[in-house]
Design a protein around this motif. Sequence first.
Motif, PDB file in Angstrom:
ATOM      1  N   MET A  49       0.836  -1.185   0.000  1.00  0.00           N
ATOM      2  CA  MET A  49       0.000   0.000   0.000  1.00  0.00           C
ATOM      3  C   MET A  49       0.868   1.230   0.000  1.00  0.00           C
ATOM      4  N   CYS A  50       1.273   1.700  -1.141  1.00  0.00           N
ATOM      5  CA  CYS A  50       2.182   2.820  -1.349  1.00  0.00           C
ATOM      6  C   CYS A  50       3.632   2.383  -1.154  1.00  0.00           C
ATOM      7  N   GLY A  51       4.464   2.906  -2.026  1.00  0.00           N
ATOM      8  CA  GLY A  51       5.894   2.625  -1.933  1.00  0.00           C
ATOM      9  C   GLY A  51       6.655   3.909  -1.711  1.00  0.00           C
ATOM     10  N   ILE A  52       7.652   3.830  -0.833  1.00  0.00           N
ATOM     11  CA  ILE A  52       8.485   4.994  -0.514  1.00  0.00           C
ATOM     12  C   ILE A  52       9.906   4.691  -0.961  1.00  0.00           C
ATOM     13  N   MET A  53      10.553   5.701  -1.539  1.00  0.00           N
ATOM     14  CA  MET A  53      11.964   5.542  -1.894  1.00  0.00           C
ATOM     15  C   MET A  53      12.669   6.840  -1.524  1.00  0.00           C
ATOM     16  N   GLY A  54      13.882   6.744  -1.016  1.00  0.00           N
ATOM     17  CA  GLY A  54      14.641   7.951  -0.698  1.00  0.00           C
ATOM     18  C   GLY A  54      16.113   7.719  -0.978  1.00  0.00           C
ATOM     19  N   TYR A  55      16.802   8.796  -1.329  1.00  0.00           N
ATOM     20  CA  TYR A  55      18.248   8.678  -1.594  1.00  0.00           C
ATOM     21  C   TYR A  55      18.951   9.928  -1.113  1.00  0.00           C
ATOM     22  N   ILE A  56      20.175   9.728  -0.603  1.00  0.00           N
ATOM     23  CA  ILE A  56      21.044  10.862  -0.272  1.00  0.00           C
ATOM     24  C   ILE A  56      22.479  10.421  -0.551  1.00  0.00           C
ATOM     25  N   GLY A  57      23.193  11.197  -1.328  1.00  0.00           N
ATOM     26  CA  GLY A  57      24.570  10.802  -1.678  1.00  0.00           C
ATOM     27  C   GLY A  57      25.126  11.783  -2.671  1.00  0.00           C
ATOM     28  N   SER A  58      26.003  11.294  -3.580  1.00  0.00           N
ATOM     29  CA  SER A  58      26.617  12.230  -4.526  1.00  0.00           C
ATOM     30  C   SER A  58      26.094  12.035  -5.948  1.00  0.00           C
ATOM     31  N   LYS A  59      25.279  10.992  -6.147  1.00  0.00           N
ATOM     32  CA  LYS A  59      24.776  10.731  -7.510  1.00  0.00           C
ATOM     33  C   LYS A  59      23.523  11.560  -7.796  1.00  0.00           C
ATOM     34  N   GLU A  60      23.174  11.606  -9.088  1.00  0.00           N
ATOM     35  CA  GLU A  60      21.907  12.241  -9.466  1.00  0.00           C
ATOM     36  C   GLU A  60      20.764  11.428  -8.866  1.00  0.00           C
ATOM     37  N   VAL A  61      19.884  12.084  -8.156  1.00  0.00           N
ATOM     38  CA  VAL A  61      18.869  11.359  -7.384  1.00  0.00           C
ATOM     39  C   VAL A  61      17.683  10.880  -8.231  1.00  0.00           C
ATOM     40  N   GLU A  62      17.334  11.632  -9.269  1.00  0.00           N
ATOM     41  CA  GLU A  62      16.103  11.327 -10.007  1.00  0.00           C
ATOM     42  C   GLU A  62      16.084   9.894 -10.567  1.00  0.00           C
ATOM     43  N   PRO A  63      17.150   9.478 -11.320  1.00  0.00           N
ATOM     44  CA  PRO A  63      17.077   8.103 -11.846  1.00  0.00           C
ATOM     45  C   PRO A  63      17.037   7.043 -10.744  1.00  0.00           C
ATOM     46  N   ILE A  64      17.685   7.330  -9.613  1.00  0.00           N
ATOM     47  CA  ILE A  64      17.685   6.340  -8.517  1.00  0.00           C
ATOM     48  C   ILE A  64      16.283   6.232  -7.922  1.00  0.00           C
ATOM     49  N   LEU A  65      15.640   7.377  -7.735  1.00  0.00           N
ATOM     50  CA  LEU A  65      14.272   7.338  -7.191  1.00  0.00           C
ATOM     51  C   LEU A  65      13.332   6.604  -8.145  1.00  0.00           C
ATOM     52  N   LEU A  66      13.459   6.906  -9.433  1.00  0.00           N
ATOM     53  CA  LEU A  66      12.549   6.281 -10.406  1.00  0.00           C
ATOM     54  C   LEU A  66      12.800   4.779 -10.487  1.00  0.00           C
ATOM     55  N   ASP A  67      14.066   4.407 -10.454  1.00  0.00           N
ATOM     56  CA  ASP A  67      14.384   2.970 -10.490  1.00  0.00           C
ATOM     57  C   ASP A  67      13.800   2.267  -9.265  1.00  0.00           C
ATOM     58  N   GLY A  68      14.011   2.866  -8.103  1.00  0.00           N
ATOM     59  CA  GLY A  68      13.485   2.255  -6.867  1.00  0.00           C
ATOM     60  C   GLY A  68      11.966   2.176  -6.899  1.00  0.00           C
ATOM     61  N   LEU A  69      11.338   3.251  -7.354  1.00  0.00           N
ATOM     62  CA  LEU A  69       9.862   3.257  -7.386  1.00  0.00           C
ATOM     63  C   LEU A  69       9.333   2.207  -8.352  1.00  0.00           C
ATOM     64  N   SER A  70      10.084   1.969  -9.440  1.00  0.00           N
ATOM     65  CA  SER A  70       9.603   0.954 -10.394  1.00  0.00           C
ATOM     66  C   SER A  70       9.560  -0.424  -9.720  1.00  0.00           C
ATOM     67  N   LYS A  71      10.419  -0.650  -8.746  1.00  0.00           N
ATOM     68  CA  LYS A  71      10.412  -1.940  -8.023  1.00  0.00           C
ATOM     69  C   LYS A  71       9.323  -1.957  -6.950  1.00  0.00           C
ATOM     70  N   LEU A  72       8.765  -0.803  -6.676  1.00  0.00           N
ATOM     71  CA  LEU A  72       7.758  -0.721  -5.609  1.00  0.00           C
ATOM     72  C   LEU A  72       6.353  -0.513  -6.152  1.00  0.00           C
ATOM     73  N   GLU A  73       6.232  -0.459  -7.477  1.00  0.00           N
ATOM     74  CA  GLU A  73       4.910  -0.168  -8.046  1.00  0.00           C
ATOM     75  C   GLU A  73       3.874  -1.227  -7.671  1.00  0.00           C
ATOM     76  N   TYR A  74       4.357  -2.439  -7.345  1.00  0.00           N
ATOM     77  CA  TYR A  74       3.408  -3.474  -6.929  1.00  0.00           C
ATOM     78  C   TYR A  74       2.642  -3.038  -5.682  1.00  0.00           C
ATOM     79  N   ARG A  75       3.149  -2.052  -4.954  1.00  0.00           N
ATOM     80  CA  ARG A  75       2.502  -1.616  -3.719  1.00  0.00           C
ATOM     81  C   ARG A  75       1.390  -0.595  -3.979  1.00  0.00           C
ATOM     82  N   GLY A  76       1.301  -0.153  -5.219  1.00  0.00           N
ATOM     83  CA  GLY A  76       0.298   0.845  -5.552  1.00  0.00           C
ATOM     84  C   GLY A  76       0.764   1.597  -6.774  1.00  0.00           C
ATOM     85  N   TYR A  77      -0.174   2.021  -7.600  1.00  0.00           N
ATOM     86  CA  TYR A  77       0.244   2.688  -8.834  1.00  0.00           C
ATOM     87  C   TYR A  77      -0.825   3.641  -9.324  1.00  0.00           C
ATOM     88  N   ASP A  78      -1.508   4.286  -8.359  1.00  0.00           N
ATOM     89  CA  ASP A  78      -2.519   5.287  -8.726  1.00  0.00           C
ATOM     90  C   ASP A  78      -1.877   6.602  -9.136  1.00  0.00           C
TER      91      ASP A  78
END
Length: 610
Positions: free
Chosen positions: A1-30
């Motif tokens: 029921m909803c997926g959360i992803m967070g990142y902090i470091g030196s890399k560009e965050v957007e692709p990491i968040l999107l990649d993580g969220l794609s693995k969490l879409e099973y939790r919800g995708y509205d």
Amino acid sequence: MCGIMGYIGSKEVEPILLDGLSKLEYRGYDSAGIAVVKEGKVKIEKKEGKLKILEERLKAKSLKGNVGIGHTRWATHGSPSDKNSHPHSDCSGKIAVVHNGIIENYLYLREWLQSEGHNFTSETDTEVLPHLVEHYYQGNLQEAVQKVLTKVEGSFAFAVCCEDEPDKLVVARQDSPLVLGLGDGENFVASDIPAILNYTRDTYILDDGQMAVVTADGIEVFDFKGNEVDKKIFRVKWDAAAAEKGGYDHFMIKEIHEQPKAIRETLTGRISENKSSVLFDENVALTKERVSRIDKIAIVACGTAYHAGLVGKYVMEKTLHIPVETDIASEFRYRDPLINKRTLMIVISQSGETADTLAALREAKRKGARVLAITNVVGSSVSREADDVIYTWAGPEIAVASTKAYITQLASLYLVAVYLAEKLGTMDAQVRKNFLQELEQLPEKAELVLQDEERIQKLAKEFVAWDDSFFIGRSLDYAVALEGSLKLKEISYIHAEAYAAGELKHGTLALIVPGIPVMALVTQEDIYEKTVSNIKEVKARDAFVTAIAFEGRKEIEKVVDQVIYLPRTTTLLAPILTVIPLQLLAYYGAVERGEDVDKPRNLAKSVTVE
Ligand code: M6R
């Protein structure tokens, strides 16, 4: 029921968040969204619909930065829409929050915050969180979140970023899962492990009542009062590839094909060399003395796991001669169940996070019952709160429609039945040996059933031409019929009614019209003739009947339109084989109808709200 992803470091965050969220879409995708902290400013992009819609938008309007949080939503409070999507922010726009769960006292908090001058822009419960953080913020995000935690009630996992403290994320967990990934000069936050596996295998699994301050250089964990907590690293053994599609079109069909392997994994190391005993590891401490005190077994679960529990009831009553009740978790707690310290409660949950199952577990413990959990997720809430735990070892199940988790839940229940029977002396050594030897042969037999895939693909065409269908069977076949019908409904949206075959004439027979597809399960030898009589009742009304029967039952061909044969096994073990054609039928039905197989409408993989 909803997926959360967070990142902090030196890399560009957007692709990491999107990649993580794609693995969490099973939790919800509205809807999906991200917040990125860049040059002292919080920037948010969010969109109703699946993650790919957000991705398209970000192609034109990328959010650059090295710190951020993301969310994929399954709507509870407020319809799916851009404004209800996460992240939510405060009045100043400096604070952003993503949340999984439900803030139960949000109406009260919202009214109070509004009276303090806060402006709300969504219909969600979540939005109280950034406004509360704003209300308490006095230059220290950790302290502000700690104050928020004294105000909110309900289940939650949330992550906060704040432009005044761009070097940290603050997260908290109560009754919803949250995992922290430990990297080198970077750290991660996620609702589930697959989201961070491309980056790290070292994790902290946050417990209820814990919060953490996550920076690029480290993670500090605290209880809600601010006392530091010493966490142990949990190293994930399976790799990211195990959670990818591996050449299949959908996760569901990949997971269906993984079932022989999954059953093997469930059984590995759990059957003694002489084949007459079941061995569990140190997670199960059901001694002979404890088992001898049990006078009732209560099995509680939701959805597919509940259907596994129905099979468990038949099997355990037959092998243990103890009354076994199987309940839907959302019903169990509210009927003041008659359980006590002589009850063994078995909870079954793939995710180990299903809110209703967890609540039932807690109710059982409150009443003094001993709780044995059958779950697939190590470190899940259910696994941590139960007295005894059996992991199903199915590997990550990503498709919303549960397949390999179900089959391994069945395999685990068979093991439990033999384990308890040995302790109770209700199954002699030779019978146990025959049963366990047969159980060990099921992976190969499941492989044989999978070879019928093309035929079932053709059969799916018969089903998709209709809006209604029927699944009938008696005893264990009825339990599997329920699961088969749920699968078909869930992903192909074809109405499928599962009926105890002997009960048809008490009402449902009225719905049988010429040509309507009926799936008849006929594996239970002791009531074979009775089920055949019921099949004749629907055939007499010209239904199109497919039977699932054991090899050698040639005579059934005269009664039905077609037969799917299964390799022979003992009738108690039949469900493990019978369900496979039904899973394939549902899969190909959904493909034939062009539906989104892995992400059926209105559903989520893990239901962490009541
Ligand atoms: O994670 P759980 O096993 O507790 O989940 C229980 C149900 O939500 C789940 O089995 C659901 O019914 C499946 N989507 C059915 O395929």
